[in-house]
Write a protein that holds these residues in place. Structure first.
Motif, short mmCIF file in Angstrom:
data_model
loop_
_atom_site.label_atom_id
_atom_site.label_comp_id
_atom_site.label_asym_id
_atom_site.label_seq_id
_atom_site.Cartn_x
_atom_site.Cartn_y
_atom_site.Cartn_z
N GLY A 19 44.73 0.13 -99.01
CA GLY A 19 44.85 -0.43 -100.36
C GLY A 19 44.25 -1.83 -100.42
O GLY A 19 43.73 -2.36 -99.44
N LYS A 20 44.36 -2.43 -101.59
CA LYS A 20 43.82 -3.78 -101.78
C LYS A 20 44.52 -4.76 -100.84
O LYS A 20 45.69 -4.60 -100.52
N ASP A 21 43.78 -5.79 -100.44
CA ASP A 21 44.35 -6.81 -99.58
C ASP A 21 45.56 -7.45 -100.25
O ASP A 21 45.65 -7.51 -101.47
N VAL A 22 46.48 -7.94 -99.41
CA VAL A 22 47.73 -8.52 -99.89
C VAL A 22 47.68 -10.04 -99.73
O VAL A 22 47.34 -10.55 -98.66
N PHE A 23 48.01 -10.75 -100.79
CA PHE A 23 48.05 -12.21 -100.79
C PHE A 23 49.21 -12.69 -99.91
O PHE A 23 50.31 -12.15 -99.96
N ARG A 50 52.96 -10.93 -111.17
CA ARG A 50 52.03 -10.92 -112.30
C ARG A 50 50.59 -10.98 -111.82
O ARG A 50 49.68 -10.47 -112.45
N ARG A 51 50.38 -11.64 -110.69
CA ARG A 51 49.02 -11.83 -110.16
C ARG A 51 48.60 -10.74 -109.17
O ARG A 51 47.51 -10.80 -108.63
N GLY A 52 49.47 -9.81 -108.89
CA GLY A 52 49.16 -8.75 -107.94
C GLY A 52 50.18 -8.70 -106.82
O GLY A 52 51.23 -9.33 -106.89
N VAL A 53 49.87 -7.94 -105.77
CA VAL A 53 50.81 -7.78 -104.67
C VAL A 53 50.80 -9.01 -103.77
O VAL A 53 49.75 -9.62 -103.55
N GLN A 54 51.98 -9.35 -103.25
CA GLN A 54 52.13 -10.52 -102.40
C GLN A 54 53.04 -10.17 -101.23
O GLN A 54 54.01 -9.44 -101.39
#
Length: 127
Positions: A19-23, A50-54
């Motif tokens: 999946g997409k990279d995680v902050f 709100r800004r994506g996965v963390q």
């Protein structure tokens, strides 16, 4: 760990599931850890913001090996070593993977991840 910038206080980790990279914010790092080197193996929980996965509750599983050759340059094991490794791996599969599967369940996530990593390493030597 894909990358981490200690000055900026954040970075990104690649996901095992593709999946997409995680902050990763510096607040998610374990106590006493100021930065993480590229290639560091970590485990973490994910929250959706709100800004994506963390990443949250991150802890280091394994530090990158200094001077380790990239996988494409790693010498392959000898047939004797590979035979021994495969025999051990079959034993682990029979003891830790097959019993839950025979009961209609998957192995726990931690065990499954470790076994998958071993299988990938052996597959690289078989190619």
């Amino acid at each position: 760990m894909k990358w981490f910038d200690a000055e900026k206080g954040f970075g990104f980790v690649s996901r095992d599931d593709g999946g997409k990279d995680v902050f990763v914010h510096r607040d998610a790092l374990p106590d006493g850890v100021e930065e993480l080197a590229k290639g560091t193996k970590v485990e973490y929980s994910i929250i959706d913001t709100r800004r994506g996965v963390q990443a949250m509750g991150l802890h280091v599983v394994a530090a990158p090996q200094a001077g380790a050759a990239p996988a494409s340059e790693t010498p392959k094991r000898s047939p004797e070593e590979l035979n021994s490794l495969l025999q051990d791996l079959i034993g682990v599969l029979e003891q830790q993977v097959m019993p839950p599967l025979s009961r209609g369940r998957r192995p726990d996530r931690k065990t499954g991840a470790k076994i998958a990593e071993l299988l990938r390493a052996v597959a690289g030597d078989l190619e």
